[in-house]
Design a protein around this motif. Structure first.
Motif, PDB file in Angstrom:
ATOM      1  N   GLY A   1       0.820  -1.209   0.000  1.00  0.00           N
ATOM      2  CA  GLY A   1       0.000   0.000   0.000  1.00  0.00           C
ATOM      3  C   GLY A   1       0.854   1.259   0.000  1.00  0.00           C
ATOM      4  N   ALA A   2       0.203   2.396  -0.214  1.00  0.00           N
ATOM      5  CA  ALA A   2       0.915   3.680  -0.292  1.00  0.00           C
ATOM      6  C   ALA A   2       1.651   4.004   0.999  1.00  0.00           C
ATOM      7  CB  ALA A   2      -0.070   4.796  -0.632  1.00  0.00           C
ATOM      8  N   ASP A   3       1.148   3.486   2.127  1.00  0.00           N
ATOM      9  CA  ASP A   3       1.781   3.751   3.422  1.00  0.00           C
ATOM     10  C   ASP A   3       2.827   2.695   3.794  1.00  0.00           C
ATOM     11  OD1 ASP A   3       0.091   1.640   3.742  1.00  0.00           O
ATOM     12  OD2 ASP A   3      -0.943   2.404   5.516  1.00  0.00           O
ATOM     13  N   GLY A   4       3.142   1.804   2.848  1.00  0.00           N
ATOM     14  CA  GLY A   4       4.117   0.746   3.112  1.00  0.00           C
ATOM     15  C   GLY A   4       3.507  -0.503   3.709  1.00  0.00           C
ATOM     16  N   ALA A   5       2.177  -0.537   3.832  1.00  0.00           N
ATOM     17  CA  ALA A   5       1.516  -1.713   4.416  1.00  0.00           C
ATOM     18  C   ALA A   5       1.637  -2.917   3.487  1.00  0.00           C
ATOM     19  CB  ALA A   5       0.048  -1.407   4.674  1.00  0.00           C
ATOM     20  N   LEU A   6       1.897  -4.081   4.081  1.00  0.00           N
ATOM     21  CA  LEU A   6       1.999  -5.326   3.325  1.00  0.00           C
ATOM     22  C   LEU A   6       0.584  -5.895   3.153  1.00  0.00           C
ATOM     23  CD1 LEU A   6       4.198  -7.273   2.190  1.00  0.00           C
ATOM     24  CD2 LEU A   6       4.084  -8.478   4.363  1.00  0.00           C
ATOM     25  N   LEU A   7       0.059  -5.806   1.949  1.00  0.00           N
ATOM     26  CA  LEU A   7      -1.326  -6.221   1.695  1.00  0.00           C
ATOM     27  C   LEU A   7      -1.434  -7.701   1.342  1.00  0.00           C
ATOM     28  CD1 LEU A   7      -2.381  -3.158  -0.498  1.00  0.00           C
ATOM     29  CD2 LEU A   7      -2.691  -3.456   1.968  1.00  0.00           C
ATOM     30  N   HIS A   8      -0.410  -8.208   0.691  1.00  0.00           N
ATOM     31  CA  HIS A   8      -0.417  -9.614   0.280  1.00  0.00           C
ATOM     32  C   HIS A   8       1.017 -10.008  -0.023  1.00  0.00           C
ATOM     33  CE1 HIS A   8      -1.392 -13.369  -1.745  1.00  0.00           C
ATOM     34  NE2 HIS A   8      -0.737 -12.959  -2.813  1.00  0.00           N
TER      35      HIS A   8
ATOM     36  N   TRP B   1       6.174   3.268  -5.311  1.00  0.00           N
ATOM     37  CA  TRP B   1       5.409   4.451  -4.867  1.00  0.00           C
ATOM     38  C   TRP B   1       6.204   5.733  -5.074  1.00  0.00           C
ATOM     39  CZ3 TRP B   1       0.475   4.712  -4.560  1.00  0.00           C
ATOM     40  CH2 TRP B   1      -0.276   3.589  -4.228  1.00  0.00           C
ATOM     41  N   ASP B   2       7.527   5.670  -4.886  1.00  0.00           N
ATOM     42  CA  ASP B   2       8.369   6.849  -5.136  1.00  0.00           C
ATOM     43  C   ASP B   2       8.278   7.282  -6.591  1.00  0.00           C
ATOM     44  OD1 ASP B   2       9.166   6.893  -2.518  1.00  0.00           O
ATOM     45  OD2 ASP B   2      11.241   6.260  -2.888  1.00  0.00           O
ATOM     46  N   LEU B   3       8.226   6.298  -7.493  1.00  0.00           N
ATOM     47  CA  LEU B   3       8.066   6.623  -8.922  1.00  0.00           C
ATOM     48  C   LEU B   3       6.802   7.432  -9.155  1.00  0.00           C
ATOM     49  CD1 LEU B   3       8.792   3.484 -11.144  1.00  0.00           C
ATOM     50  CD2 LEU B   3      10.097   5.597 -11.026  1.00  0.00           C
ATOM     51  N   LEU B   4       5.722   6.990  -8.516  1.00  0.00           N
ATOM     52  CA  LEU B   4       4.432   7.673  -8.719  1.00  0.00           C
ATOM     53  C   LEU B   4       4.441   9.067  -8.117  1.00  0.00           C
ATOM     54  CD1 LEU B   4       2.065   4.662  -7.991  1.00  0.00           C
ATOM     55  CD2 LEU B   4       2.594   5.671 -10.214  1.00  0.00           C
ATOM     56  N   SER B   5       5.043   9.223  -6.945  1.00  0.00           N
ATOM     57  CA  SER B   5       5.070  10.548  -6.316  1.00  0.00           C
ATOM     58  C   SER B   5       5.950  11.508  -7.141  1.00  0.00           C
ATOM     59  CB  SER B   5       5.571  10.473  -4.882  1.00  0.00           C
ATOM     60  OG  SER B   5       6.889   9.983  -4.836  1.00  0.00           O
ATOM     61  N   THR B   6       7.009  10.961  -7.778  1.00  0.00           N
ATOM     62  CA  THR B   6       7.858  11.784  -8.633  1.00  0.00           C
ATOM     63  C   THR B   6       7.092  12.251  -9.859  1.00  0.00           C
ATOM     64  OG1 THR B   6       9.802  10.517  -7.953  1.00  0.00           O
ATOM     65  CG2 THR B   6      10.032  11.836  -9.928  1.00  0.00           C
ATOM     66  N   GLU B   7       6.276  11.342 -10.408  1.00  0.00           N
ATOM     67  CA  GLU B   7       5.469  11.694 -11.593  1.00  0.00           C
ATOM     68  C   GLU B   7       4.467  12.780 -11.256  1.00  0.00           C
ATOM     69  OE1 GLU B   7       3.665   8.274 -13.284  1.00  0.00           O
ATOM     70  OE2 GLU B   7       5.517   7.505 -14.149  1.00  0.00           O
ATOM     71  N   VAL B   8       3.851  12.658 -10.068  1.00  0.00           N
ATOM     72  CA  VAL B   8       2.835  13.624  -9.647  1.00  0.00           C
ATOM     73  C   VAL B   8       3.469  15.008  -9.456  1.00  0.00           C
ATOM     74  CG1 VAL B   8       1.297  14.293  -7.754  1.00  0.00           C
ATOM     75  CG2 VAL B   8       1.290  11.948  -8.604  1.00  0.00           C
ATOM     76  N   SER B   9       4.663  15.026  -8.774  1.00  0.00           N
ATOM     77  CA  SER B   9       5.313  16.295  -8.486  1.00  0.00           C
ATOM     78  C   SER B   9       5.852  16.942  -9.769  1.00  0.00           C
ATOM     79  CB  SER B   9       6.445  16.111  -7.480  1.00  0.00           C
ATOM     80  OG  SER B   9       7.420  15.225  -7.982  1.00  0.00           O
ATOM     81  N   ALA B  10       6.184  16.075 -10.759  1.00  0.00           N
ATOM     82  CA  ALA B  10       6.681  16.604 -12.037  1.00  0.00           C
ATOM     83  C   ALA B  10       5.547  17.209 -12.848  1.00  0.00           C
ATOM     84  CB  ALA B  10       7.376  15.511 -12.823  1.00  0.00           C
TER      85      ALA B  10
END
Length: 297
Positions: free
Chosen positions: A7-14, A288-297
């Motif tokens: 998950g986005a918060d680092g939670a292990l979902l599966h 998730w870092d990739l996605l946050s970089t895309e959003v900030s870009a």
């Protein structure tokens, strides 16, 4: 192989595991990874109602994270695998991050594990070999060529055992779980004895085991003091198989490090918190870092 939906918060979902199938050759290993990732995405769609937004993969050996290429892995037999491109194609074009297994595990330990809150840390798993991840302000320092953190190849005993890297007396030839297993198998006369057996024998008061353990701890402390002299970390996180010995390792190790420092500041020396899920969680954080970089870009 270990894989997870994170998950986005680092939670292990599966979490799931599969054999690499490396006995079938490097191409088969790559196909196993791609198929595993596709199956994991399908599981997410079925059980969570949505597809993964990005993927992260952590591999051993030499990694060019910037180009997304798994350059070389001796144990897996591959060279120059365009892992990011292949995974992106298999997963329908989602963004893919590629990382080195130890640095990726270190990222997870630093952000959501034992290094949480430490602005400078060093993560060192003691397994088959010894590597390291240098954590600075929430990120892992890769170095100019992607080789930063290779603490296992600091020479501790110049007249010591030959190392696969071409040097003699490297830290990992003296203090890795493999090194302790070899030394204890020889000292005990049991070729099947390993580092875990040695730790148990130490706890039960076996003098031969105590000597093997002391030699490994002394070598490890010497390597750690070199590292903390150069890096001045706030926290030293020790993981891998040897760390599972708990205070059988940490009590003498803290004492041996403290004994050796002069002007250096002692870091907190703590066990890793995430166990063998660190790599999975770290790969998820890379994604998730990739996605946050895309959003900030």
């Amino acid at each position: 192989m270990k894989a997870a939906l994170v998950g986005a918060d680092g939670a292990l979902l599966h979490e799931a595991r599969r054999a690499t199938g490396r006995e079938r050759g490097p191409d088969a290993v790559v196909e196993s990874i791609l198929a595993f990732a596709a199956d994991l995405r399908a599981y997410g769609e079925e059980h969570f109602g949505e597809s993964a937004l990005a993927a992260g993969v952590a591999v051993p050996g030499i990694v060019d994270a910037e180009k997304g290429i798994a350059v070389y892995a001796a144990n897996l037999g591959w060279r120059d695998v365009p892992m990011r491109q292949l995974l992106g194609e298999r997963l329908g074009g989602v963004p893919v991050a590629l990382g080195h297994d130890v640095r990726t595990g270190g990222l997870a330990e630093g952000r959501i594990g034992a290094g949480q809150g430490a602005d400078r840390f060093l993560f060192i798993p003691l397994g088959t070999g010894i590597a390291g991840a240098i954590g600075i302000a929430g990120a892992i320092e890769e170095g100019a060529h992607g080789y930063a953190g290779e603490i296992g190849h600091i020479v501790i005993r110049p007249d010591g055992p030959d190392c696969g890297c071409g040097q003699r007396g490297c830290l990992e030839t003296l203090a890795s779980a493999s090194a302790v297993s070899r030394a204890w198998a020889a000292a005990s006369g049991d070729p099947k004895a390993d580092a875990a057996d040695c730790a148990k024998a130490v706890a039960s008061g076996d003098p031969k085991a105590a000597e093997v353990w002391r030699n490994a701890v002394d070598a490890l402390a010497a390597g750690l003091v070199t590292a903390l002299t150069l890096l001045d970390p706030r926290t030293l996180i020790i993981g891998g198989g040897l760390a599972e010995a708990g205070e059988t390792l940490f009590t003498p190790l803290r004492a041996a490090v403290e004994e050796r420092v002069t002007f250096q500041k002692l870091p907190h020396i703590v066990p890793a918190a995430l166990g063998d899920t660190a790599g999975c969680l770290g790969a998820g954080l890379l994604a998730w870092d990739l996605l946050s970089t895309e959003v900030s870009a």
